[in-house]
Design a protein around this motif. Structure first.
Motif, PDB file in Angstrom:
ATOM      1  N   GLY A  72       0.829  -1.199   0.000  1.00  0.00           N
ATOM      2  CA  GLY A  72       0.000   0.000   0.000  1.00  0.00           C
ATOM      3  C   GLY A  72       0.862   1.246   0.000  1.00  0.00           C
ATOM      4  O   GLY A  72       1.798   1.349  -0.792  1.00  0.00           O
ATOM      5  N   PRO A  73       0.571   2.193   0.880  1.00  0.00           N
ATOM      6  CA  PRO A  73       1.325   3.450   0.876  1.00  0.00           C
ATOM      7  C   PRO A  73       2.753   3.287   1.404  1.00  0.00           C
ATOM      8  O   PRO A  73       3.590   4.141   1.191  1.00  0.00           O
ATOM      9  N   LEU A  74       3.021   2.192   2.113  1.00  0.00           N
ATOM     10  CA  LEU A  74       4.357   2.008   2.685  1.00  0.00           C
ATOM     11  C   LEU A  74       5.274   1.307   1.684  1.00  0.00           C
ATOM     12  O   LEU A  74       4.807   0.571   0.818  1.00  0.00           O
ATOM     13  N   PRO A  75       6.587   1.520   1.816  1.00  0.00           N
ATOM     14  CA  PRO A  75       7.506   0.890   0.871  1.00  0.00           C
ATOM     15  C   PRO A  75       7.499  -0.643   1.007  1.00  0.00           C
ATOM     16  O   PRO A  75       7.421  -1.180   2.121  1.00  0.00           O
ATOM     17  N   THR A  76       7.585  -1.326  -0.134  1.00  0.00           N
ATOM     18  CA  THR A  76       7.619  -2.797  -0.149  1.00  0.00           C
ATOM     19  C   THR A  76       8.820  -3.310   0.644  1.00  0.00           C
ATOM     20  O   THR A  76       8.786  -4.416   1.183  1.00  0.00           O
ATOM     21  N   ALA A  77       9.878  -2.481   0.719  1.00  0.00           N
ATOM     22  CA  ALA A  77      11.100  -2.896   1.409  1.00  0.00           C
ATOM     23  C   ALA A  77      10.821  -3.293   2.860  1.00  0.00           C
ATOM     24  O   ALA A  77      11.527  -4.117   3.432  1.00  0.00           O
ATOM     25  N   LEU A  78       9.774  -2.699   3.451  1.00  0.00           N
ATOM     26  CA  LEU A  78       9.455  -3.055   4.841  1.00  0.00           C
ATOM     27  C   LEU A  78       9.058  -4.520   4.949  1.00  0.00           C
ATOM     28  O   LEU A  78       9.364  -5.184   5.935  1.00  0.00           O
ATOM     29  N   LEU A  79       8.353  -5.025   3.904  1.00  0.00           N
ATOM     30  CA  LEU A  79       7.978  -6.441   3.899  1.00  0.00           C
ATOM     31  C   LEU A  79       9.213  -7.315   3.733  1.00  0.00           C
ATOM     32  O   LEU A  79       9.281  -8.426   4.251  1.00  0.00           O
ATOM     33  N   ALA A  80      10.177  -6.787   2.974  1.00  0.00           N
ATOM     34  CA  ALA A  80      11.388  -7.567   2.704  1.00  0.00           C
ATOM     35  C   ALA A  80      12.371  -7.506   3.866  1.00  0.00           C
ATOM     36  O   ALA A  80      13.284  -8.329   3.952  1.00  0.00           O
ATOM     37  N   LEU A  81      12.173  -6.533   4.765  1.00  0.00           N
ATOM     38  CA  LEU A  81      13.136  -6.302   5.855  1.00  0.00           C
ATOM     39  C   LEU A  81      13.409  -7.545   6.706  1.00  0.00           C
ATOM     40  O   LEU A  81      14.582  -7.861   6.978  1.00  0.00           O
ATOM     41  N   PRO A  82      12.366  -8.286   7.148  1.00  0.00           N
ATOM     42  CA  PRO A  82      12.659  -9.490   7.950  1.00  0.00           C
ATOM     43  C   PRO A  82      13.577 -10.472   7.235  1.00  0.00           C
ATOM     44  O   PRO A  82      14.445 -11.082   7.868  1.00  0.00           O
ATOM     45  N   PHE A  83      13.425 -10.591   5.907  1.00  0.00           N
ATOM     46  CA  PHE A  83      14.310 -11.483   5.149  1.00  0.00           C
ATOM     47  C   PHE A  83      15.738 -10.945   5.163  1.00  0.00           C
ATOM     48  O   PHE A  83      16.704 -11.705   5.301  1.00  0.00           O
ATOM     49  N   GLY A  84      15.839  -9.630   5.007  1.00  0.00           N
ATOM     50  CA  GLY A  84      17.163  -8.999   5.045  1.00  0.00           C
ATOM     51  C   GLY A  84      17.847  -9.241   6.374  1.00  0.00           C
ATOM     52  O   GLY A  84      19.039  -9.569   6.445  1.00  0.00           O
ATOM     53  N   ILE A  85      17.065  -9.086   7.468  1.00  0.00           N
ATOM     54  CA  ILE A  85      17.630  -9.295   8.805  1.00  0.00           C
ATOM     55  C   ILE A  85      18.073 -10.743   8.969  1.00  0.00           C
ATOM     56  O   ILE A  85      19.182 -11.023   9.444  1.00  0.00           O
ATOM     57  N   ALA A  86      17.226 -11.669   8.535  1.00  0.00           N
ATOM     58  CA  ALA A  86      17.564 -13.085   8.680  1.00  0.00           C
ATOM     59  C   ALA A  86      18.830 -13.419   7.888  1.00  0.00           C
ATOM     60  O   ALA A  86      19.738 -14.081   8.397  1.00  0.00           O
ATOM     61  N   GLY A  87      18.897 -12.922   6.634  1.00  0.00           N
ATOM     62  CA  GLY A  87      20.071 -13.189   5.808  1.00  0.00           C
ATOM     63  C   GLY A  87      21.336 -12.621   6.440  1.00  0.00           C
ATOM     64  O   GLY A  87      22.387 -13.277   6.477  1.00  0.00           O
ATOM     65  N   THR A  88      21.236 -11.382   6.957  1.00  0.00           N
ATOM     66  CA  THR A  88      22.410 -10.753   7.564  1.00  0.00           C
ATOM     67  C   THR A  88      22.810 -11.477   8.845  1.00  0.00           C
ATOM     68  O   THR A  88      24.004 -11.643   9.126  1.00  0.00           O
ATOM     69  N   ALA A  89      21.806 -11.920   9.619  1.00  0.00           N
ATOM     70  CA  ALA A  89      22.112 -12.644  10.859  1.00  0.00           C
ATOM     71  C   ALA A  89      22.896 -13.912  10.525  1.00  0.00           C
ATOM     72  O   ALA A  89      23.910 -14.210  11.163  1.00  0.00           O
ATOM     73  N   LEU A  90      22.460 -14.629   9.490  1.00  0.00           N
ATOM     74  CA  LEU A  90      23.179 -15.837   9.084  1.00  0.00           C
ATOM     75  C   LEU A  90      24.605 -15.492   8.655  1.00  0.00           C
ATOM     76  O   LEU A  90      25.567 -16.178   9.007  1.00  0.00           O
ATOM     77  N   MET A  91      24.710 -14.390   7.903  1.00  0.00           N
ATOM     78  CA  MET A  91      26.029 -13.988   7.410  1.00  0.00           C
ATOM     79  C   MET A  91      26.968 -13.645   8.579  1.00  0.00           C
ATOM     80  O   MET A  91      28.099 -14.134   8.629  1.00  0.00           O
ATOM     81  N   VAL A  92      26.500 -12.850   9.552  1.00  0.00           N
ATOM     82  CA  VAL A  92      27.415 -12.461  10.646  1.00  0.00           C
ATOM     83  C   VAL A  92      27.716 -13.661  11.559  1.00  0.00           C
ATOM     84  O   VAL A  92      28.839 -13.801  12.046  1.00  0.00           O
ATOM     85  N   LEU A  93      26.731 -14.531  11.755  1.00  0.00           N
ATOM     86  CA  LEU A  93      26.997 -15.719  12.572  1.00  0.00           C
ATOM     87  C   LEU A  93      28.016 -16.614  11.881  1.00  0.00           C
ATOM     88  O   LEU A  93      28.910 -17.171  12.524  1.00  0.00           O
ATOM     89  N   GLY A  94      27.895 -16.712  10.549  1.00  0.00           N
ATOM     90  CA  GLY A  94      28.879 -17.485   9.784  1.00  0.00           C
ATOM     91  C   GLY A  94      30.259 -16.861   9.888  1.00  0.00           C
ATOM     92  O   GLY A  94      31.262 -17.554  10.100  1.00  0.00           O
ATOM     93  N   THR A  95      30.326 -15.519   9.780  1.00  0.00           N
ATOM     94  CA  THR A  95      31.611 -14.833   9.898  1.00  0.00           C
ATOM     95  C   THR A  95      32.211 -15.071  11.283  1.00  0.00           C
ATOM     96  O   THR A  95      33.409 -15.316  11.428  1.00  0.00           O
ATOM     97  N   ASP A  96      31.349 -15.026  12.288  1.00  0.00           N
ATOM     98  CA  ASP A  96      31.839 -15.237  13.653  1.00  0.00           C
ATOM     99  C   ASP A  96      32.423 -16.638  13.785  1.00  0.00           C
ATOM    100  O   ASP A  96      33.501 -16.833  14.328  1.00  0.00           O
ATOM    101  N   ARG A  97      31.691 -17.610  13.237  1.00  0.00           N
ATOM    102  CA  ARG A  97      32.132 -18.999  13.338  1.00  0.00           C
ATOM    103  C   ARG A  97      33.452 -19.188  12.592  1.00  0.00           C
ATOM    104  O   ARG A  97      34.381 -19.822  13.078  1.00  0.00           O
ATOM    105  N   LEU A  98      33.547 -18.576  11.369  1.00  0.00           N
ATOM    106  CA  LEU A  98      34.721 -18.797  10.524  1.00  0.00           C
ATOM    107  C   LEU A  98      35.923 -17.964  10.949  1.00  0.00           C
ATOM    108  O   LEU A  98      37.062 -18.397  10.825  1.00  0.00           O
TER     109      LEU A  98
END
Lengths: 336, 236
Positions: A72-98
């Motif tokens: 609707g009036p809000l940016p679609t990116a807000l819907l995509a944000l949880p996916f972005g957070i999840a992807g980044t969380a996986l990335m930083v956890l992987g970096t931490d592990r490696l």
């Protein structure tokens, strides 16, 4: 009437944009400060973590837009944000592990971890550019304005207009919610308290049975969320470009250090302090002064203290002043 | 004779370089107070840390209630019912008194409010200051927070490394009184003390260490009365 016009011009060109920018910096600085408090190093990869999170969010946004989904009036990116957070969380956890975990087990000095984080920064830098390219991406959609300058003029009858973009409003609302959640988490939950205990006194936290690896993992997840949210809000408000996010590192670090690194409250105060200073020093005051001063004193020039090209100098100068006169920052940093 | 409740038996070891402890034995019975005294550099704190698993011993053993715990990490020993109050940095300074106690009970998943009340009964001043940051308290009060934090796991053994370091004599007497009270509830207490004379007065058992070995071992009273101990360690 002139005074009101001056006020509106000030709000339009300084107050509103700087508040939105300050909120973005504050969210970024919170991530830096949390890493410093718990993992005890300055994470130079933070700007690129923001870029990575924003990139994932943009890719998901495009997919959603292609599938015909909108918010609707809000940016679609807000819907995509949880996916972005999840992807980044996986990335930083992987970096931490490696990467980081190895140095943690060696009990490496903070300065070594800083250099390590620079390495991570360069790698992330490359990954983001390979995936989405070095160019500029605009991904904001939905309603552009909450109030346009024209509407405002019609509403109030003033000759100056006040425009509030929906991304600016969104930034401030989101930042308030995120900060409130973070403080609630750190103050009242068992896990949040264990993070503060670990940050305060690592050895005693171990003696109390707090699991350090769990604290570290939770910190990374929170930092991934903060970085992605900060990056997406900045990208919506301005635009996304990997190099810009790398450059954001300076004002973000300045914010964290000015506020007192390790202090979440300080990170917020620092973010706004840096944002207001940067915008006010690079703003051309001619218009505001013309309204407020008597006619014969009206300025001829732009009354701009610094060209916007030098805006990073503002962060630098504030940083140097704080480090000289109050190295622990405004809020006496070091532990959260 | 039955073995003591907790014993560090003929421990030899150090921090990696030269050995600091040489066949040193310290032990404490259920509900009693054992005090380790000795000159500076005698290895008092080291002996304590060895019993808690904070350094490697390559000879000897540590047994709790008959169970060999020599190879357990300090964290695992906490889970077994041992609690340790370090000499310094023994509280979370930026957290409130109550949060300090909550963190002490981090391993427990049951209701901890009863234990918090017990700690407040033992140290009433902490109840008054429970919303205050622990770092803002006086030295004696901080030590109370530290002991209270350690008691939150409901340990069977409480180990104190110089609990009265840097507090005034009046506060010291009060702390000792509280330690006796803790022992009366059935908790064994093993502590290292600089204030040897006062500590031996409340001790059921005293260990005088010299250069990492046991020099004298006896009841607290007997050590105080021993002319040799008085002359060499207690200053006449």
């Amino acid at each position: 009437m002139d005074f009101l016009n001056a006020l509106v011009a000030f709000a339009n060109f300084v107050l509103v944009p700087a508040t939105a920018y300050g909120a973005q910096l504050a969210l970024g600085a919170l991530g830096v400060t949390l890493i410093y408090a718990v993992l005890r190093f300055s994470n130079f990869a933070h700007g690129d973590t923001m870029a990575f999170g924003t990139m994932v969010t943009i890719l998901v946004t495009w997919a959603l837009q292609a599938a015909g989904v909108s918010f609707g009036p809000l940016p679609t990116a807000l819907l995509a944000l949880p996916f972005g957070i999840a992807g980044t969380a996986l990335m930083v956890l992987g970096t931490d592990r490696l990467v980081y975990r190895f140095y943690r087990q060696q009990r490496a000095k903070p300065v070594i971890l800083v250099i390590v984080s620079m390495g991570v920064m360069f790698i992330l830098n490359g990954i983001v550019r390979i995936i989405i390219g070095p160019g500029e991406q605009n991904f904001a959609d939905g309603e552009r304005f909450i109030v346009t300058a024209g509407e405002f003029r019609k509403m109030t009858g003033l000759s100056e207009g006040l425009a509030i973009r929906s991304t600016q409003g969104l930034t401030i609302v989101t930042a308030v919610i995120v900060v409130a959640l973070l403080f609630w988490f750190l103050t009242y939950t068992r896990t949040g308290k264990s993070m503060r205990a670990f940050s305060d006194n690592e050895d005693l936290a171990l003696l109390s049975g707090i699991n350090p690896e769990r604290v570290v993992a939770i910190t990374w997840i929170i930092v991934a969320a903060l970085a992605t949210i900060a990056g997406v809000l900045y990208g919506l408000d301005k635009s996304f470009k990997p190099f810009t996010y790398f450059q954001l590192l300076l004002p973000i670090f300045a914010s964290a250090i000015v506020g007192g690194i390790g202090s979440p409250l300080g990170a917020i105060a620092g973010g706004f302090l840096i944002a207001y200073s940067e915008v006010m020093v690079t703003y051309a005051w001619k218009k505001v002064l013309t309204y407020t001063l008597p006619d014969n004193l009206a300025p001829d020039g732009l009354v701009q203290l610094l060209s916007t090209d030098y805006k990073f100098a503002v962060s630098f100068v504030i940083l140097v002043i704080v480090l000289l006169f109050r190295p622990t920052g405004l809020f006496r940093g070091k532990s959260i | 004779m039955a073995e003591p409740f907790l014993i560090g038996d003929r421990m030899t070891g150090g921090y990696g370089g030269a050995d600091i402890l040489h066949g040193c034995t310290v032990a404490v019975e259920k509900g009693e107070i054992a005090v380790i005294v000795g000159p500076n550099g005698a290895g008092k704190s080291t002996a304590m840390k060895a019993v808690f698993g904070m350094l490697n011993i390559h000879a000897g053993a540590v047994r709790l209630n008959g169970e060999d715990i020599t190879r357990l990490s300090p964290q695992a020993r906490v889970a077994k019912g041992m609690a340790f109050v370090p000499q310094t940095h023994n509280i979370f300074t930026s957290m409130t008194v109550e949060e300090n106690l909550e963190m002490g009970a981090f391993l427990r998943r049951d209701d901890i409010s009863g234990t918090i009340d017990e700690v407040y009964r033992l140290f009433p001043i902490l109840k008054e200051k429970r919303r205050q940051a622990a770092g803002e308290l006086s030295g004696g009060q901080r030590q109370q927070v530290a002991v209270g934090r350690a008691l939150m796991t409901r340990p069977s053994v409480l180990m104190l490394d110089e609990p009265t370091a840097g507090v005034s004599p009046i506060v010291m007497d009060e702390l000792f009184d509280r330690i006796i009270e803790v022992a009366r509830t059935g908790i064994s207490i093993l502590m290292v003390e600089q204030n040897a004379r006062q500590a031996l007065e409340i001790a059921d058992k005293g260990y005088v260490l010299v250069q990492g070995s046991n020099a004298y071992t006896d009841t607290g009273r007997a050590l105080l009365d021993d002319p040799e101990v008085r002359r060499t360690f207690l200053g006449g």
